[in-house]
Design a protein around this motif. Structure first.
Motif, PDB file in Angstrom:
ATOM      1  N   GLN A 136     -64.334  30.104 -95.835  1.00 53.26           N
ATOM      2  CA  GLN A 136     -64.007  29.391 -97.069  1.00 53.26           C
ATOM      3  C   GLN A 136     -62.509  29.115 -97.076  1.00 53.26           C
ATOM      4  O   GLN A 136     -61.693  30.033 -97.032  1.00 53.26           O
ATOM      5  CB  GLN A 136     -64.387  30.208 -98.305  1.00 53.26           C
ATOM      6  N   LEU A 137     -62.165  27.840 -97.122  1.00 55.08           N
ATOM      7  CA  LEU A 137     -60.773  27.411 -97.163  1.00 55.08           C
ATOM      8  C   LEU A 137     -60.542  26.646 -98.459  1.00 55.08           C
ATOM      9  O   LEU A 137     -61.270  25.691 -98.762  1.00 55.08           O
ATOM     10  CB  LEU A 137     -60.422  26.526 -95.973  1.00 55.08           C
ATOM     11  N   VAL A 165     -64.316  34.615 -93.514  1.00 58.35           N
ATOM     12  CA  VAL A 165     -62.887  34.530 -93.804  1.00 58.35           C
ATOM     13  C   VAL A 165     -62.700  33.735 -95.085  1.00 58.35           C
ATOM     14  O   VAL A 165     -63.480  32.843 -95.412  1.00 58.35           O
ATOM     15  CB  VAL A 165     -62.090  33.863 -92.659  1.00 58.35           C
ATOM     16  N   GLU A 166     -61.649  34.079 -95.819  1.00 62.65           N
ATOM     17  CA  GLU A 166     -61.221  33.327 -96.985  1.00 62.65           C
ATOM     18  C   GLU A 166     -59.752  32.973 -96.780  1.00 62.65           C
ATOM     19  O   GLU A 166     -58.924  33.862 -96.581  1.00 62.65           O
ATOM     20  CB  GLU A 166     -61.391  34.138 -98.260  1.00 62.65           C
ATOM     21  N   VAL A 167     -59.459  31.690 -96.818  1.00 64.71           N
ATOM     22  CA  VAL A 167     -58.094  31.231 -96.592  1.00 64.71           C
ATOM     23  C   VAL A 167     -57.691  30.357 -97.771  1.00 64.71           C
ATOM     24  O   VAL A 167     -58.373  29.382 -98.087  1.00 64.71           O
ATOM     25  CB  VAL A 167     -57.967  30.439 -95.272  1.00 64.71           C
ATOM     26  N   THR A 168     -56.605  30.698 -98.442  1.00 67.38           N
ATOM     27  CA  THR A 168     -56.158  29.925 -99.602  1.00 67.38           C
ATOM     28  C   THR A 168     -54.684  29.569 -99.440  1.00 67.38           C
ATOM     29  O   THR A 168     -53.887  30.371 -98.938  1.00 67.38           O
ATOM     30  CB  THR A 168     -56.343  30.725-100.907  1.00 67.38           C
ATOM     31  N   ASP A 169     -54.355  28.369 -99.861  1.00 70.21           N
ATOM     32  CA  ASP A 169     -52.969  27.904 -99.930  1.00 70.21           C
ATOM     33  C   ASP A 169     -52.202  28.226 -98.644  1.00 70.21           C
ATOM     34  O   ASP A 169     -51.101  28.776 -98.683  1.00 70.21           O
ATOM     35  CB  ASP A 169     -52.270  28.530-101.140  1.00 70.21           C
ATOM     36  N   ARG A 208     -53.157  23.652 -80.488  1.00 66.47           N
ATOM     37  CA  ARG A 208     -53.491  22.870 -79.309  1.00 66.47           C
ATOM     38  C   ARG A 208     -54.983  22.521 -79.248  1.00 66.47           C
ATOM     39  O   ARG A 208     -55.345  21.482 -78.706  1.00 66.47           O
ATOM     40  CB  ARG A 208     -53.069  23.629 -78.041  1.00 66.47           C
ATOM     41  N   ASN A 209     -55.844  23.371 -79.776  1.00 67.56           N
ATOM     42  CA  ASN A 209     -57.273  23.099 -79.721  1.00 67.56           C
ATOM     43  C   ASN A 209     -57.857  23.002 -81.133  1.00 67.56           C
ATOM     44  O   ASN A 209     -57.711  22.004 -81.783  1.00 67.56           O
ATOM     45  CB  ASN A 209     -57.978  24.179 -78.889  1.00 67.56           C
ATOM     46  N   THR A 210     -58.497  24.049 -81.620  1.00 67.49           N
ATOM     47  CA  THR A 210     -59.198  24.009 -82.902  1.00 67.49           C
ATOM     48  C   THR A 210     -58.487  24.880 -83.925  1.00 67.49           C
ATOM     49  O   THR A 210     -58.192  26.053 -83.651  1.00 67.49           O
ATOM     50  CB  THR A 210     -60.652  24.501 -82.730  1.00 67.49           C
ATOM     51  N   ALA A 211     -58.252  24.321 -85.103  1.00 64.96           N
ATOM     52  CA  ALA A 211     -57.596  25.103 -86.152  1.00 64.96           C
ATOM     53  C   ALA A 211     -58.543  26.150 -86.730  1.00 64.96           C
ATOM     54  O   ALA A 211     -58.195  27.318 -86.856  1.00 64.96           O
ATOM     55  CB  ALA A 211     -57.076  24.180 -87.251  1.00 64.96           C
ATOM     56  N   VAL A 212     -59.761  25.747 -87.098  1.00 69.41           N
ATOM     57  CA  VAL A 212     -60.738  26.677 -87.672  1.00 69.41           C
ATOM     58  C   VAL A 212     -62.060  26.491 -86.938  1.00 69.41           C
ATOM     59  O   VAL A 212     -62.607  25.394 -86.914  1.00 69.41           O
ATOM     60  CB  VAL A 212     -60.943  26.434 -89.183  1.00 69.41           C
ATOM     61  N   CYS A 270     -58.791  20.575 -99.204  1.00 66.75           N
ATOM     62  CA  CYS A 270     -57.989  20.748 -97.994  1.00 66.75           C
ATOM     63  C   CYS A 270     -57.542  19.385 -97.465  1.00 66.75           C
ATOM     64  O   CYS A 270     -58.239  18.380 -97.635  1.00 66.75           O
ATOM     65  CB  CYS A 270     -58.776  21.490 -96.913  1.00 66.75           C
ATOM     66  N   THR A 271     -56.390  19.364 -96.815  1.00 67.99           N
ATOM     67  CA  THR A 271     -55.908  18.157 -96.160  1.00 67.99           C
ATOM     68  C   THR A 271     -55.782  18.413 -94.669  1.00 67.99           C
ATOM     69  O   THR A 271     -55.316  19.467 -94.248  1.00 67.99           O
ATOM     70  CB  THR A 271     -54.549  17.712 -96.721  1.00 67.99           C
ATOM     71  N   ILE A 272     -56.226  17.435 -93.878  1.00 60.32           N
ATOM     72  CA  ILE A 272     -56.203  17.538 -92.418  1.00 60.32           C
ATOM     73  C   ILE A 272     -55.506  16.287 -91.896  1.00 60.32           C
ATOM     74  O   ILE A 272     -55.963  15.172 -92.142  1.00 60.32           O
ATOM     75  CB  ILE A 272     -57.628  17.656 -91.851  1.00 60.32           C
TER      76      ILE A 272
END
Length: 819
Positions: free
Chosen positions: A367-368, A343-347, A354-358, A394-396
């Motif tokens: 790739q984020l 997967v490619e995730v941008t912006d 509730r559980n896991t984002a990625v 990325c910000t978490i």
């Protein structure tokens, strides 16, 4: 049968007058009519099979005096083979092998027709020459397909309604290519829209598919479609499906209230989404399978899952790309699994998860870039060998754990920031690897970077600030850190450094803890008592050797600051086990002693240290095979799907076989607002394993006192598995002072005149709020003093030995300002 007359008006002055007039049947009127003629039909029911060969106009009464029903007993009610005009008629059919209305050629205009039938199809457009314009028509056909376009047919359907079809509402196959505008398809038994076969295609604008007992839109077998500003909702199966080289574009669409997958695609299908919303779905919002299958989504929103499945699922070698998308209010945001999947995730924003984002597993990659993850249990989890990818910029924020890397996974994280995690910013365990470059953790309630089990993780130019349990927590002989900095929490000492640790540059905020190993491979950590082997193996018996070893470990327990009641409890339990062992050797019955324990108390009170020593004591007594400690928390035990939690719990239990399984903050397995939380599955599995393997593993659960009392009530078998609860009280000012004195002695510092008194006052006045870490607070205080001392002494040109070793009251940190 009620039947009226048919008025035929010829269309030009050159026509014969005999072709104008009234006819008793439609068949007779059509025989007399030619191109351009108008047939005005009186209200009534006509049991005739009509065939239009000419471009005539066939219409019902314009004054609304009644309806015209074309209702033959069998066969096709109306066949069009010319560019005729048909309006204001009611068509009925009874032939399950034929359509009610058939367009075979020409570009007829069909307006305001009502097709209410029990036929093979309500309207059928067949053949490359058939291109009707169908406006404001209603089709109801409980026996078959609503509208079918096949064999190269086409046409435009405007503001039409297909209701209660017994099969597909709108079917396209055999190279058909219609266009739908502002149509409604609902209450069909089967797919709402189905486009099948190479060369088949459909374009829909502003249409709605709903209340379908089946799939909403189905594209298959090399067919293609484009839906713009359409809505699909309230289906009984998937919302949209693509299969076998299908191609679909969704632009500005809304897919919602779907009990299964909102969009599911497989077998080399390609989906393009733009400005599309997917919401209220029971399984996956996007489900992507198989090599060659691909999704490209831009400016889309996926939210409000009603089930327990990931919003986006990519597996079996499929790929997905998300740009400027939002995924929120879901159990899990993005799962990518299986080798070849990516997967490619941008912006994009992933929030309220509730559980896991990625989640990345089974050799997949993700790739984020420039993404924002917030309010999730876990920001990103790279789970196993071969799984990896890149997270950049990325910000978490506001998660339990920012990034987890386990079981040989090896991602690269660059310039990522984790803010306010409740457990850890970055957590690496069970052989995980990972490269972290210029990453930051701030305001963690746990550690910043927590690396266990000797994981070969590399950190470069990372930074931590205000991490309650420490900036960096490392296992021996594991991570390599270069130019990493922190705000002073968790100072790593030379005595604690393991050979090969590889840390260079600034080490502020880095600490190393002992890793669990087999006895023959484990080095002796600093401060550990080493008992020499007797010169003559026969000089001492096994009991004597066990006594020497257990005595040495108990000496370490006694050397701990404070914890008097804890020491008494452990000694009493140890004595009972030892006496029981000796009674068995003497042939006597031994009292059954349950060795599983509950540790309650605040963080930093020595629970983990005592658990480690307890395991070594039991190993020295021969009760446990190895006595090693395996420390886990909720993130190591709880999975995302039914069954995965049991597998992870079993794996953790197996790693602890022969030793101690220490579950920190065990109450997190049973949150008060758990709903369908899988933590309960971990507890149930653990209770069974403790019963089935009662002599193989000692389990210790730990956490805050009140929360642990609640934890013991969540399963009837939990309380019965634990023999006793040991309470760890908070340290008093004097005990905190003693810890600082031990730290100073270990690091070759001394407390100058008045410093001990100043420390007592400091610890007395220090607020004991949620961030207070007991022994950890004492160590952090010492580390802050060392930093302040360094800043003071660095200004001296020729410092003396006293200058280099003495700590004074001025070196104490400033007390935090009360909120």
């Amino acid at each position: 049968m009620v039947q009226g007359t048919v008025q035929v008006t010829h269309g030009g002055s050159s026509r014969w007058r005999r072709r104008s007039g009234e006819y008793p049947t439609l068949t007779a009127a059509l025989a007399a009519a030619g191109d351009g003629d108008v047939l005005s039909i009186a209200p009534g029911t006509y049991r005739e099979n009509l065939v239009l060969h000419h471009a005539v106009t066939l219409r019902g009464p314009e004054d609304g005096s009644g309806s015209v029903r074309i209702a033959p007993l069998d066969g096709v009610a109306l066949t069009l083979r010319a560019s005729a005009v048909v309006q204001d008629l009611h068509l009925e059919g009874q032939d399950r092998a034929a359509p009610a209305l058939l367009v075979e050629d020409g570009s007829p205009e069909l307006t305001d027709l009502r097709v209410s039938t029990h036929s093979a199809a309500g309207i059928e457009v067949r053949g490359a020459g058939a291109r009707p314009l169908v406006r404001r028509c209603t089709v109801e056909n409980p026996a078959g397909v609503g509208i079918a376009v096949l064999d190269g047919g086409g046409g435009v359907f405007e503001e039409c309604e297909v209701v209660a079809s017994g099969q597909t509402g709108f079917s396209v196959r055999g190279g058909g290519r219609p266009r739908l505008e502002r149509c409604r398809i609902h209450h069909s038994t089967g797919a709402g829209i189905a486009v099948t076969g190479e060369g088949s295609g459909l374009e829909a604008l502003g249409c709605e598919v709903y209340e379908v007992r089946g799939t909403g839109v189905q594209i298959a077998a090399r067919a293609a479609a484009r839906l713009t500003d359409c809505a699909v909702h309230r289906t009984s199966a998937d919302g949209v499906t693509l299969d076998t080289d299908a191609v679909l574009t969704l632009a500005g669409c809304d897919i919602h209230d779907i009990p299964e997958n909102a969009v599911d695609l497989r077998s080399r299908s390609v989906l393009t989404l733009g400005r599309t919303t997917v919401r209220r779905f029971g399984r996956n919002g996007l489900s992507v399978w198989d090599p060659g299958t691909r999704v490209d989504a831009e400016s889309c929103e996926i939210h409000d899952s009603t089930g327990d499945y990931p919003a986006v699922w990519v597996s079996d070698g499929a790929t997905a790309s998300l740009a400027s998308c939002r995924v929120h209010d879901v159990p899990d945001a993005l799962f990518v699994l299986d080798r070849g999947s990516s997967v490619e995730v941008t912006d994009s924003d992933l929030s309220q998860v509730r559980n896991t984002a990625v989640s990345v597993s089974d050799g997949a990659t993700a790739q984020l870039d420039d993404c924002r993850i917030r309010e999730a249990a876990t920001g990103a989890w790279f789970r196993d060998h071969g799984s990896g990818g890149v997270l950049a910029d990325c910000t978490i924020d506001a998660v339990q754990t920012g990034v987890i890397v386990t079981k040989g996974a090896d991602p690269a994280l660059e310039r990522c920031t984790v803010t306010s995690p409740t457990e850890a910013g970055f957590y690496v365990s069970a052989g995980g690897r990972g490269t972290f470059t210029a990453c930051r953790v701030t305001d963690s309630s746990g550690f910043g970077f927590h690396v266990l089990d000797g994981c070969r993780t590399t950190l470069t130019r990372c930074h931590t600030e205000r991490c309650s349990r420490g900036g960096y927590e490392f296992a021996e002989d594991g991570p390599v850190a270069e130019e990493c900095t922190g705000d002073g929490s968790g100072l790593r000492s030379a005595a604690q450094s393991a050979p090969g640790g590889g840390l260079t540059g600034s080490q502020s905020g880095v600490r190393t803890v002992g890793a669990a190993r087999s006895p023959e491979a484990r080095p002796v950590p600093a401060g550990r008592v080493c008992v020499p082997r007797p010169a003559d193996p026969g000089a001492e018996g096994p009991a004597a050797v066990a006594g020497r070893v257990s005595g040495a470990v108990l000496g370490q327990l006694d050397a701990l600051v404070g914890l008097d009641s804890v020491k008494r409890e452990v000694r009493a339990l140890t004595d009972m086990i030892e006496v029981g062992r000796r009674r068995q050797q003497a042939g006597l019955k031994a009292a059954s002693v349950r060795r599983h324990l509950v540790f309650t108390g605040s963080p930093g009170t020595g629970k983990t240290t005592v658990a480690r020593l307890y395991g070594e004591i039991l190993a020295s007594l021969g009760v446990l095979e190895r006595g090693h400690l395996v420390e886990v928390s909720r993130v190591d035990l709880v999975g995302e799907h039914i069954g995965s939690t049991a597998i992870r719990t079993q794996e953790a239990f197996e790693r602890a076989r022969g030793g101690v399984l220490f579950i920190d903050e065990a109450y997190a397995l049973a949150p008060e607002d758990s709903g369908r939380d899988f933590g309960r599955e971990a507890i149930d599995t653990l209770v069974k394993l403790m019963e089935d393997h009662r002599d193989a593993v000692v389990v210790i659960v730990a956490g805050y006192t009140v929360e642990m009392e609640r934890f013991l009530t969540v399963n009837p078998g939990v309380a019965s598995r634990f023999s006793r609860t040991i309470a760890f009280g908070d340290y008093g000012p004097g005990e905190l002072l003693r810890i600082v004195e031990q730290q100073a002695e270990e690091h070759e510092y001394r407390l100058g005149e008045g410093t001990a008194e100043a420390l007592l006052r400091y610890f007395t006045e220090l607020p004991k709020g949620p961030a207070f870490g007991n022994g950890r607070t004492a160590r952090q205080t010492f580390e802050s003093m060392v930093e302040r001392h360094a800043g003071r002494v660095a200004q001296l040109s020729e410092p003396s030995t006293d200058d280099l070793t003495l700590l004074f009251p001025a070196d104490l940190p400033t007390l935090p300002t009360p909120c």
